[in-house]
Write an enzyme that holds these catalytic residues in place. Structure first.
Site, PDB file in Angstrom:
ATOM      1  N   ASP A 382       0.832  -1.198   0.000  1.00 30.92           N
ATOM      2  CA  ASP A 382       0.000   0.000   0.000  1.00 30.92           C
ATOM      3  C   ASP A 382       0.873   1.258   0.000  1.00 30.92           C
ATOM      4  O   ASP A 382       2.088   1.190   0.192  1.00 30.92           O
ATOM      5  CB  ASP A 382      -0.969   0.019   1.178  1.00 30.92           C
ATOM      6  CG  ASP A 382      -1.838  -1.230   1.225  1.00 30.92           C
ATOM      7  OD1 ASP A 382      -2.348  -1.621   0.152  1.00 30.92           O
ATOM      8  OD2 ASP A 382      -1.994  -1.826   2.311  1.00 30.92           O
ATOM      9  N   HIS A 524       3.373   1.176 -19.309  1.00 29.04           N
ATOM     10  CA  HIS A 524       2.790   0.804 -18.015  1.00 29.04           C
ATOM     11  C   HIS A 524       3.807   0.793 -16.880  1.00 29.04           C
ATOM     12  O   HIS A 524       3.457   0.465 -15.740  1.00 29.04           O
ATOM     13  CB  HIS A 524       2.136  -0.582 -18.164  1.00 29.04           C
ATOM     14  CG  HIS A 524       1.098  -0.893 -17.155  1.00 29.04           C
ATOM     15  ND1 HIS A 524       1.166  -1.994 -16.330  1.00 29.04           N
ATOM     16  CD2 HIS A 524      -0.049  -0.254 -16.817  1.00 29.04           C
ATOM     17  CE1 HIS A 524       0.109  -2.027 -15.537  1.00 29.04           C
ATOM     18  NE2 HIS A 524      -0.646  -0.984 -15.818  1.00 29.04           N
ATOM     19  N   LYS A 526       6.213   1.940 -13.806  1.00 27.71           N
ATOM     20  CA  LYS A 526       6.065   2.918 -12.719  1.00 27.71           C
ATOM     21  C   LYS A 526       7.373   2.942 -11.924  1.00 27.71           C
ATOM     22  O   LYS A 526       7.637   2.041 -11.128  1.00 27.71           O
ATOM     23  CB  LYS A 526       4.924   2.540 -11.774  1.00 27.71           C
ATOM     24  CG  LYS A 526       3.556   2.368 -12.444  1.00 27.71           C
ATOM     25  CD  LYS A 526       3.172   0.933 -12.495  1.00 27.71           C
ATOM     26  CE  LYS A 526       1.744   0.646 -12.914  1.00 27.71           C
ATOM     27  NZ  LYS A 526       1.117   1.453 -13.872  1.00 27.71           N
ATOM     28  N   ASP A 531      18.833  10.839  -7.125  1.00 25.90           N
ATOM     29  CA  ASP A 531      20.139  10.702  -6.495  1.00 25.90           C
ATOM     30  C   ASP A 531      19.970  10.884  -4.994  1.00 25.90           C
ATOM     31  O   ASP A 531      19.062  11.582  -4.530  1.00 25.90           O
ATOM     32  CB  ASP A 531      21.131  11.706  -7.058  1.00 25.90           C
ATOM     33  CG  ASP A 531      20.780  13.134  -6.685  1.00 25.90           C
ATOM     34  OD1 ASP A 531      21.536  13.761  -5.920  1.00 25.90           O
ATOM     35  OD2 ASP A 531      19.720  13.628  -7.156  1.00 25.90           O
ATOM     36  N   HIS A 560      -7.965   0.169   4.530  1.00 27.52           N
ATOM     37  CA  HIS A 560      -8.786   0.266   3.323  1.00 27.52           C
ATOM     38  C   HIS A 560     -10.197   0.784   3.618  1.00 27.52           C
ATOM     39  O   HIS A 560     -11.199   0.092   3.384  1.00 27.52           O
ATOM     40  CB  HIS A 560      -8.869  -1.090   2.614  1.00 27.52           C
ATOM     41  CG  HIS A 560      -7.541  -1.605   2.152  1.00 27.52           C
ATOM     42  ND1 HIS A 560      -6.748  -0.918   1.261  1.00 27.52           N
ATOM     43  CD2 HIS A 560      -6.855  -2.743   2.472  1.00 27.52           C
ATOM     44  CE1 HIS A 560      -5.638  -1.601   1.040  1.00 27.52           C
ATOM     45  NE2 HIS A 560      -5.675  -2.703   1.764  1.00 27.52           N
ATOM     46  N   HIS A 592      -5.195  -1.610  -3.094  1.00 24.06           N
ATOM     47  CA  HIS A 592      -4.085  -2.385  -2.532  1.00 24.06           C
ATOM     48  C   HIS A 592      -3.016  -2.580  -3.588  1.00 24.06           C
ATOM     49  O   HIS A 592      -3.314  -2.957  -4.728  1.00 24.06           O
ATOM     50  CB  HIS A 592      -4.572  -3.743  -2.036  1.00 24.06           C
ATOM     51  CG  HIS A 592      -3.451  -4.623  -1.536  1.00 24.06           C
ATOM     52  ND1 HIS A 592      -2.726  -4.326  -0.402  1.00 24.06           N
ATOM     53  CD2 HIS A 592      -2.917  -5.771  -2.030  1.00 24.06           C
ATOM     54  CE1 HIS A 592      -1.802  -5.261  -0.213  1.00 24.06           C
ATOM     55  NE2 HIS A 592      -1.897  -6.136  -1.197  1.00 24.06           N
ATOM     56  N   GLN A 720      -3.317  -8.034 -10.544  1.00 21.48           N
ATOM     57  CA  GLN A 720      -4.540  -7.394 -11.025  1.00 21.48           C
ATOM     58  C   GLN A 720      -5.274  -8.268 -12.044  1.00 21.48           C
ATOM     59  O   GLN A 720      -6.497  -8.163 -12.180  1.00 21.48           O
ATOM     60  CB  GLN A 720      -4.192  -6.042 -11.645  1.00 21.48           C
ATOM     61  CG  GLN A 720      -5.381  -5.216 -12.098  1.00 21.48           C
ATOM     62  CD  GLN A 720      -4.953  -3.920 -12.773  1.00 21.48           C
ATOM     63  OE1 GLN A 720      -3.757  -3.652 -12.929  1.00 21.48           O
ATOM     64  NE2 GLN A 720      -5.919  -3.111 -13.162  1.00 21.48           N
ATOM     65  N   HIS A 856      -4.392  -4.144  -7.141  1.00 24.88           N
ATOM     66  CA  HIS A 856      -3.616  -3.641  -8.265  1.00 24.88           C
ATOM     67  C   HIS A 856      -2.182  -4.158  -8.212  1.00 24.88           C
ATOM     68  O   HIS A 856      -1.337  -3.787  -9.020  1.00 24.88           O
ATOM     69  CB  HIS A 856      -3.629  -2.105  -8.248  1.00 24.88           C
ATOM     70  CG  HIS A 856      -3.100  -1.474  -9.490  1.00 24.88           C
ATOM     71  ND1 HIS A 856      -1.828  -0.933  -9.565  1.00 24.88           N
ATOM     72  CD2 HIS A 856      -3.653  -1.283 -10.713  1.00 24.88           C
ATOM     73  CE1 HIS A 856      -1.636  -0.428 -10.765  1.00 24.88           C
ATOM     74  NE2 HIS A 856      -2.718  -0.631 -11.492  1.00 24.88           N
ATOM     75  N   LYS A 858       1.261  -6.429  -8.399  1.00 25.68           N
ATOM     76  CA  LYS A 858       1.896  -7.251  -9.432  1.00 25.68           C
ATOM     77  C   LYS A 858       3.129  -7.892  -8.813  1.00 25.68           C
ATOM     78  O   LYS A 858       4.256  -7.470  -9.039  1.00 25.68           O
ATOM     79  CB  LYS A 858       2.314  -6.426 -10.653  1.00 25.68           C
ATOM     80  CG  LYS A 858       1.146  -5.745 -11.398  1.00 25.68           C
ATOM     81  CD  LYS A 858       0.941  -4.358 -10.948  1.00 25.68           C
ATOM     82  CE  LYS A 858       0.005  -3.555 -11.815  1.00 25.68           C
ATOM     83  NZ  LYS A 858      -1.297  -4.115 -12.064  1.00 25.68           N
ATOM     84  N   ASP A 863       8.473 -19.510  -1.743  1.00 28.16           N
ATOM     85  CA  ASP A 863       9.172 -20.219  -0.663  1.00 28.16           C
ATOM     86  C   ASP A 863       9.734 -19.295   0.407  1.00 28.16           C
ATOM     87  O   ASP A 863      10.683 -19.656   1.110  1.00 28.16           O
ATOM     88  CB  ASP A 863      10.295 -21.088  -1.226  1.00 28.16           C
ATOM     89  CG  ASP A 863       9.780 -22.231  -2.092  1.00 28.16           C
ATOM     90  OD1 ASP A 863       8.585 -22.544  -1.991  1.00 28.16           O
ATOM     91  OD2 ASP A 863      10.575 -22.787  -2.879  1.00 28.16           O
ATOM     92  N   GLU A 919      -2.417  -8.037   7.082  1.00 32.30           N
ATOM     93  CA  GLU A 919      -3.317  -7.019   6.544  1.00 32.30           C
ATOM     94  C   GLU A 919      -4.599  -7.638   6.012  1.00 32.30           C
ATOM     95  O   GLU A 919      -5.704  -7.149   6.289  1.00 32.30           O
ATOM     96  CB  GLU A 919      -2.618  -6.244   5.418  1.00 32.30           C
ATOM     97  CG  GLU A 919      -3.544  -5.308   4.651  1.00 32.30           C
ATOM     98  CD  GLU A 919      -2.863  -4.634   3.470  1.00 32.30           C
ATOM     99  OE1 GLU A 919      -3.590  -4.160   2.568  1.00 32.30           O
ATOM    100  OE2 GLU A 919      -1.623  -4.572   3.434  1.00 32.30           O
TER     101      GLU A 919
END
Length: 1005
Positions: A382, A524, A526, A531, A560, A592, A720, A856, A858, A863, A919
């Protein structure tokens, strides 16, 4: 196994690969000794992992230059030489050899006693294998010269291949049992469908006597006006115009590899090697020879081999006639020289030893960026985690897990930057506030202007939404609501430089392809790159990578909230695009996400990605050359002595418990990044895949497949989307969702069942993709998602039945899907006391005080020792490399692995997973320490089921946790159906299992 030369040709010295691997891969290929009995399934000795996977559209690439590439000797780190090319080579008998095969032609070098075979230019670096492979010979061949022992080219070819593999069965391409044909993967009744799970090591060497398929193009060109054919006049005017051949390799309904195009050549030489992961149920592997033409590709013919013949693991190689669908040769003497070998997944070293197989692990092999060592990593859940929001989690050595605060850390990093701030986003809002704890801080836009005025170079690279425009005062907001034009206008008269970057297919593609790519696909990635203080008056590069865009609706906490924050932290940031109209009374859509911070050498790889993308986007074409130039905006950090270089950015040794190893992965092509080589063989050295007019980096897919195959105990995924492996669905096999991730998870579980070992997979996805769940696009996505789930559960049930465990266990004992949701009871701070008489979705959601928490994320955890976090969804858009551009990082702590601890690791990745579960579930339980166990799987599933009942109940009650069992029914035989009591989404409607509604498939896979 024969070592002699069956073709009667001269002997050649072992070939040395002229392209040393960027990262030596230490795990040799191990075959059982010749006298040993065949190894049991899934228990054979292991060798190297799969390398490349390509399911993209077919596109030509320029041929290799005409100069020779002499082999370069280089030491082998494995104690033996590796000869990936046969030391005996069948020749084409001819009084006047073709220039394409002559000793002086490209890919060749000289030898004193005989012409040297074409020097291979692999499309993926070959991995080292044992000496037994190095001594293999290309035993049988197909000569078109008259010979009593060899059938003439007009004879259908059957069983005349290598003695190693039982022969290449040449059958009419696409000839179905009923006499019909299909271009993609039709199955003949006489061929057995088998599972190929592992890797295919393929060589496409060369072809001879291919037909001239360009006569049709020339005829059309002669009929058309020169003005009309100007775009193709160069090709049309060539007196020697002939076919531009290339080869695609098809398994089932998926194209897994392709060569580059050799223009105007009926005797093309490719000499390309592909090692591609497969998990396909297939009857055959087809080598389809095509002609790349200005009017579209034409099929010349094909060679195919039954998949069943490959299961032995022996190499099949030879020269075979290229046949048309009717079984006849496409031209007299038309042949293709190739070899193919199937490597079962159980022979891959990592399959048995985990993702991190010891201290000499080199990371995911055959990727653009190498594994970097000596790093610091921070993992985020989050946008913000308030102090005390989540329970304490204890790691090894009594260390308390520190919950990261993502947007606060980004705010601090921007404030402390002195040289550069580079931001990449699908969307960037200048109005958002990164900190919302009551302190008076500037918005993101004002903060970036302030830093720019201080002399910091501030660059924003934002996707240019084609539906958002500002032309001569006419403004459109854009269908996706990215506010790209608003952001550009805000910074227009400042020293902050904003480059709106459209998704381009490249000028070599057709107008139709350019419009499709520019309209449907996006940039896409992000990332935030700045520095930072490195001590001793030096600066260093750090980077933030993940799923969070710096735009509206993304700020959230593990609580949430739906309504309670509408007058506080979300007062100016209401977001819920699922409703037809904007009504700030709520509920808002909780968000999320997962993100990360990289501090060390891999951050410079993220910087390199920015530089490659900026330089590509800054190049102007046509009328845009009159616009402002951004070519010189990038800082040359190597000329700034204060900024330390990559090697100096290493902080820890491998023995330090806080050290991380990190690798950067991407989905991107040469139309979006500058600096990719033009020579496809040079691209091999950078582990790029050759496509038609494009080079592709699809290392994110490579990383996911590698990590799943190496998993030993459990997999935890948040994403997602979850769509893929359509080639193994029960229908719609040719839809093109060919990424391997779902089938790899299902086969991992199936193989563990057969080995009588536990394995668990937990997958968290949104309740539905953002938007109206009754809409055609959303329903089609849900339909594909349901197909993916059905394929996975069916695979698991089949494994249980095969070993007789279907009465004891069910598929959901191994695999479960979840989503997130929340309910809030009304309190004194509620925003609305309305009567809720309307029957629209928003009024119903307000009445029932519930809404999904939008996933949302990814990311994947394997393990508790390896984590992948980035911008890539699990669908074809994100994985293929030629659709959406993506970036991700894979990381582990070498001191906290199963190999190192000889037990379950309890490092930062373990703490991260437990924090996420705390959470979602609202508590921590002892079973969660053993996620692979049946007890943990059943406990988490039970919690999800109880939470779902609370979510849909008539009575509104406060939810302790947000984890919901995904609302589908899965019976003991793996059949996926809607829940009888709830087949549609609460408050909204729309089939939970989706509907096959008419819409363009590229939008939904």
């Amino acid at each position: 196994m024969e070592n002699g030369n069956h073709g009667g040709q001269g002997q050649y010295p072992p070939y040395q690969n002229p392209y040393p691997q960027p990262q030596p891969y230490p795990y040799g290929y191990q075959y059982p000794p010749p006298s040993a009995a065949p190894a049991a399934p899934y228990l054979a000795p292991p060798p190297p992992p799969a390398q490349q996977y390509h399911s993209g559209p077919l596109r030509p690439y320029p041929p290799p230059p005409a100069h020779a590439y002499p082999p370069t000797q280089h030491p082998s780190p494995y104690g033996h030489g590796y000869d990936p090319y046969p030391s005996s080579y069948p020749s084409y008998p001819s009084a006047s050899p073709s220039p394409a095969l002559s000793p002086s032609s490209s890919f060749h070098h000289h030898h004193a006693s005989a012409p040297e075979p074409p020097s291979p230019a692999p499309s993926a670096p070959s991995y080292p294998i044992a000496d037994v492979l190095a001594t293999m010979r290309l035993s049988d061949r197909y000569d078109y010269a008259s010979s009593p022992s060899v059938p003439p080219p007009s004879t259908p070819f059957s069983g005349g291949g290598s003695s190693h593999g039982g022969g290449m069965q040449v059958v009419p391409y696409g000839a179905a049992s009923g006499g019909g044909g299909s271009q993609h993967g039709s199955v003949r009744a006489s061929l057995k469908v088998v599972l190929l799970h592992g890797s295919l090591d393929i060589w496409v060497h060369d072809a001879r006597s291919l037909p001239n398929k360009d006569m049709f193009s020339k005829t059309v060109g002669d009929l058309l006006s020169p003005h009309i054919t100007g775009a193709v006049s160069h090709k049309m005017s060539n007196a020697s115009m002939t076919s531009d051949p290339y080869v695609t390799v098809q398994v089932s309904y998926a194209t897994v590899a392709r060569t580059y195009v050799v223009p105007n050549n009926e005797n093309p030489v490719w000499a390309q090697n592909f090692v591609v992961p497969v998990g396909h149920e297939a009857a055959e592997v087809q080598f389809v020879v095509k002609d790349s033409d200005v009017f579209g590709a034409q099929i010349i013919g094909a060679v195919s081999t039954p998949a069943e013949k490959l299961l032995s693991g022996d190499r099949i190689e030879g020269v075979y006639p290229v046949l048309e669908p009717n079984g006849k040769p496409c031209a007299p003497g038309a042949v293709l020289r190739l070899s193919i070998q199937f490597i079962p997944v159980a022979r891959l070293t990592t399959y048995h030893h985990g993702v991190v197989a010891g201290p000499d692990c080199h990371g995911v092999p055959h990727t653009y960026f190498p594994l970097r060592r000596g790093m610091k990593v921070t993992l985020y859940q989050d946008a913000h985690v308030p102090d005390g929001c989540l329970p304490d989690i204890w790691l090894d050595h009594g260390v308390r897990y520190q919950h990261g605060q993502c947007w606060r850390d980004i705010f601090d990093a921007i404030c402390q930057a002195r040289k550069l701030i580079y931001i990449v986003g699908w969307s960037v809002f200048h109005t958002i506030h990164l900190m919302r704890d009551g302190a008076q801080i500037p918005s993101l836009g004002d903060l970036l202007k302030m830093k720019s005025q201080e002399g910091v170079r501030v660059l924003l690279l934002v996707w240019d939404d084609p539906t958002s425009r500002n032309i001569l005062g006419f403004k459109t907001d854009g269908f996706m609501g990215t506010q790209d034009e608003v952001t550009r206008r805000f910074f227009k008269h400042s020293s902050v430089q904003v480059l709106l970057c459209p998704r381009s297919a490249g000028k070599r593609h057709s107008w139709v392809k350019q419009q499709e790519t520019g309209t449907i696909f996006t940039h896409h990635q992000k990332t935030v790159i700045v520095d930072a203080d490195a001590g001793n008056y030096r600066r260093k590069i750090i980077a933030f990578v993940g799923g969070l865009d710096l735009c509206g609706g993304r700020y959230d906490t593990p609580w949430h909230p739906l309504f309670r924050s509408l007058q506080t932290v979300h007062k100016e940031d209401y977001h819920n695009p699922n409703f037809a109209t904007v009504d700030a009374r709520g509920p808002r859509e909780p968000w999320h996400d997962l993100h990360s911070k990289i501090d060390g050498p891999a951050a410079y790889d993220v910087l390199q990605n920015f530089q490659e993308r900026w330089l590509k986007a800054a190049k102007r074409h046509g009328i845009k050359k009159l616009a402002k130039s951004y070519d010189d905006a990038l800082l040359s950090i190597e000329r700034i002595p204060e900024i330390i270089n990559t090697n100096d950015a290493i902080y820890f040794s491998d023995n330090d418990p806080e050290t991380w190893h990190v690798q950067v992965f991407r989905s991107i092509d040469s139309n979006s990044a500058k600096g990719f080589p033009k020579d496809p063989r040079e691209a091999t050295r950078k582990n790029l895949i050759c496509g038609k007019n494009v080079l592709i980096d699809m290392s994110i897919h490579t990383a996911y497949v590698h990590a799943i195959r190496a998993a030993q105990h459990f997999i935890y995924i948040e994403n997602q989307y979850f769509i893929g492996s359509s080639f193994n669905w029960d229908s719609n096999k040719d839809v093109g969702a060919n990424n391997l991730i779902p089938i790899e998870i299902a086969l991992k579980i199936a193989n563990k069942i057969k080995a009588n070992e536990r394995f668990s997979a937990y997958i968290v996805i949104p309740m539905w993709p953002e938007g109206n769940p009754t809409g055609a696009t959303t329903q089609r996505i849900l339909y594909w998602q349901n197909k993916t789930m059905q394929m996975m559960y069916g695979t698991i049930y089949t494994a249980l039945k095969e070993v007789g465990l279907d009465d004891l266990y069910e598929p959901q004992d191994y695999l479960n899907f979840f989503c997130l949701g929340n309910r809030e009871i009304a309190d004194s701070t509620s925003t609305s006391k309305a009567s809720h008489t309307a029957n629209n979705p928003q009024e119903q959601a307000r009445k029932n005080r519930r809404f999904m928490v939008y996933v949302h994320s990814k990311g994947m955890i394997v393990d508790d020792e390896y984590v992948i976090i980035g911008s890539a969804n699990i669908n074809q858009r994100s994985m293929e490399g030629i659709r959406d551009t993506e970036i991700a990082m894979g990381a582990y702590q070498p001191q906290y692995t199963w190999e190192n601890k000889i037990s379950a690791p309890r490092g930062q990745i373990y703490g991260y997973r437990m924090s996420l579960w705390a959470e979602h579930i609202g508590a921590i339980e002892e079973d969660f320490n053993h996620p692979e166990s049946l007890e943990c799987m059943r406990r988490v599933r039970n919690i999800g089921e109880e939470n779902w009942k609370q979510f849909i109940a008539d009575e509104v009650t406060e939810m302790r946790g947000h984890l919901l069992k995904y609302p589908i029914s899965v019976d003991r035989k793996g059949k996926v159906k809607p829940l009888p009591e709830c087949p549609t989404f609460p408050d909204f409607g729309g089939n939970i299992c989706g509907s096959f509604l008419a819409i363009q498939e590229n939008l939904t896979i």
